[in-house]
Design an enzyme around this catalytic site. Structure first.
Site, PDB file in Angstrom:
ATOM      1  N   GLU A 189     -37.732 -11.995 -23.551  1.00  0.00           N
ATOM      2  CA  GLU A 189     -36.642 -12.342 -24.578  1.00  0.00           C
ATOM      3  C   GLU A 189     -35.560 -13.130 -24.320  1.00  0.00           C
ATOM      4  O   GLU A 189     -34.797 -12.741 -23.396  1.00  0.00           O
ATOM      5  CB  GLU A 189     -36.052 -11.049 -25.391  1.00  0.00           C
ATOM      6  N   GLU A 197     -38.543   4.059 -24.106  1.00  0.00           N
ATOM      7  CA  GLU A 197     -38.527   3.000 -23.466  1.00  0.00           C
ATOM      8  C   GLU A 197     -38.715   3.294 -21.790  1.00  0.00           C
ATOM      9  O   GLU A 197     -38.115   3.917 -21.231  1.00  0.00           O
ATOM     10  CB  GLU A 197     -36.992   2.084 -23.316  1.00  0.00           C
ATOM     11  N   GLU A 243     -33.374  -8.882 -17.459  1.00  0.00           N
ATOM     12  CA  GLU A 243     -33.262  -8.515 -18.747  1.00  0.00           C
ATOM     13  C   GLU A 243     -34.061  -9.316 -19.564  1.00  0.00           C
ATOM     14  O   GLU A 243     -34.617  -9.002 -20.785  1.00  0.00           O
ATOM     15  CB  GLU A 243     -31.675  -8.556 -19.471  1.00  0.00           C
ATOM     16  N   LYS A 299     -31.599 -12.447 -24.380  1.00  0.00           N
ATOM     17  CA  LYS A 299     -30.770 -11.335 -23.848  1.00  0.00           C
ATOM     18  C   LYS A 299     -29.974 -11.414 -22.724  1.00  0.00           C
ATOM     19  O   LYS A 299     -29.925 -12.395 -21.958  1.00  0.00           O
ATOM     20  CB  LYS A 299     -31.825 -10.293 -23.368  1.00  0.00           C
TER      21      LYS A 299
END
Length: 458
Positions: A318, A264, A327, A321
């Site tokens: 997203e 990541e 985030e 999250k």
């Protein structure tokens, strides 16, 4: 003659396998903590259209794995942290999990690795002690099915597993982790011919130390570099320094032969007011320059002959999250499949892109950047930002009034782009003045809507 041909083809296959393993690669993390994402079948088409050949998942969702079948896309799947205790304590549990989630799909779905857990050392449920036993049991399950040579097993660690990372040469693991889990894990990786997955985020280091870390150093842009006082190497990017800190830590334990894959890394396109550096421009700069840096094939200063394999985080923004705004804004794409910003993702795209367009940071450059509206932000957000720019912001919006030179095309996105750019230029292209709550972003080519020309400064 037949013997010579057989020998030739055997040698060719061997060489190709070595070349394949040594080749650099860019993959992407496909997270799904959201309620507005396109179905997996459409996601697969998106991956293929972007030339993405490696994808990493956070589970073994049947719909996703089926959609990836017969696509040629290599897949990393994951065993979630909550299953580690069961997998560690019961070989039959691991056997059944592998049969249901791995062998049921492979090889039609090209599963290349299993991430057993994710950042286990910082898991609040304290699953650390289960990690290596679970990895061993999953490996034993693969071996029973003769899949252990096809599929690697690893576990992503966060940089917080290090007790020291600066200078890079001082890289070392936290002492309380070394004997219980780090050494056994590294021994397992060596024994099985696997690699260590590392989640590396220069953004976190920069946001926490922006007074000490040069933004250009964090974004792979031109900078003076940092010389490591311990090994004498010069680092031109924080990313390379972070990866080599882990290399130094594994070497200190006599496991310097273990390859690192960056499972990541990424940069958020939006953040809270205290998340310094979170912006579309900086995200585009970091990820664009990272792709270029990885695909040039060079390794790190400590491992110059070891090309990098990196998974960007993430495919989509997203919306479910938890945590700070950042985030929910690491995606390269909105759920609509529209790009949050444009960066190259393949060798061909890197070669075709002018160097000035590979990555663009939110650092003012004379006459070189403009601000435009983000059409994916939605009409309500665009209208509110347009009203602010033309009102309190003091932008020159006269040219977009009816009958004026920039009224056509009469669209919200075109009018907002003109107003946003007017405000951005008025503010001397200062960092953050093209954000408008996510409704605007910076470009390095002069925008054009109809015949309207956008000014470059005031």
């Amino acid at each position: 003659m037949a013997h010579s041909l057989a020998l030739f083809f055997s040698l060719l296959i061997f060489i190709l396998s070595i070349t394949s393993e040594a080749a650099p690669s860019i993959g992407i993390n496909y997270g799904r903590v959201a309620n507005d994402l396109p179905p997996p079948s459409k996601v697969v088409q998106l991956l293929k259209s972007q030339g993405i050949t490696h994808v990493k998942l956070y589970d073994t969702d049947a719909t996703v794995l089926s959609a990836l079948s017969n696509t040629g896309i290599k897949v990393v799947v994951a065993m979630p942290n909550e299953l580690l205790s069961s997998a560690a304590g019961d070989q039959s549990f691991a056997d059944n999990w592998v049969k249901a989630n791995i062998s049921a799909y492979h090889p039609a779905t090209q599963i290349e690795a299993i991430a057993v857990g994710n950042e286990v050392f910082v898991d609040p449920n304290n699953t650390t002690n289960y990690l290596v036993p679970a990895m061993n049991n999953v490996y034993n399950s693969l071996k029973k099915l003769n899949l252990h040579n096809d599929i690697k097993i690893s576990s992503p660690i966060a940089l917080s597993a290090l007790s020291s990372s600066y200078p890079t040469s001082s890289g070392s693991f936290k002492s309380d982790l070394v004997e219980p889990v780090i050494k056994p894990m590294l021994e397992f990786l060596r024994k099985t011919g696997s690699y260590l997955m590392v989640n590396a985020y220069p953004f976190f280091a920069y946001a926490a130390n922006s007074d000490k870390i040069n933004l250009s150093y964090a974004l792979f842009e031109n900078n003076p570099g940092v010389v490591d006082s311990g090994n004498g190497f010069k680092y031109n990017s924080l990313f390379d320094a972070q990866v080599d800190a882990v290399n130094a830590a594994t070497s200190a334990l006599q496991y310097g032969d273990i390859k690192i894959v960056v499972s990541e890394t990424g940069w958020p396109s939006k953040g809270d007011s205290n998340e310094i550096g979170a912006s579309e421009a900086n995200a585009a700069s970091y990820n664009g320059n990272l792709v270029k840096r990885v695909l040039n094939g060079s390794g790190t200063p400590l491992r110059p002959n070891d090309p990098l394999n990196v998974f960007l985080f993430a495919l989509f923004n997203e919306n479910q999250k938890p945590g700070p705004t950042s985030e929910r804004n690491y995606g390269l794409f909105y759920p609509t499949e529209q790009k949050v910003y444009d960066i190259p993702l393949t060798v061909a795209e890197v070669a075709a892109a002018p160097s000035s367009e590979v990555g663009k940071s939110q650092v003012p450059t004379k006459g070189g950047t403009w601000c435009v509206a983000n059409g994916g932000a939605g009409a309500e957000k665009l209208q509110a930002a347009l009203d602010y720019a033309c009102g309190e912001g003091g932008a020159d919006c006269a040219p977009i009034q009816k009958g004026a030179t920039c009224y056509d095309p009469n669209t919200l996105e075109a009018h907002a782009s003109y107003a946003f750019n007017s405000y951005y230029q008025k503010m001397s292209r200062a960092s953050g003045t093209c954000n408008f709550g996510g409704a605007g972003y910076v470009v390095t080519q002069p925008p054009r809507f109809g015949k309207c020309e956008f000014p470059t400064g005031y």
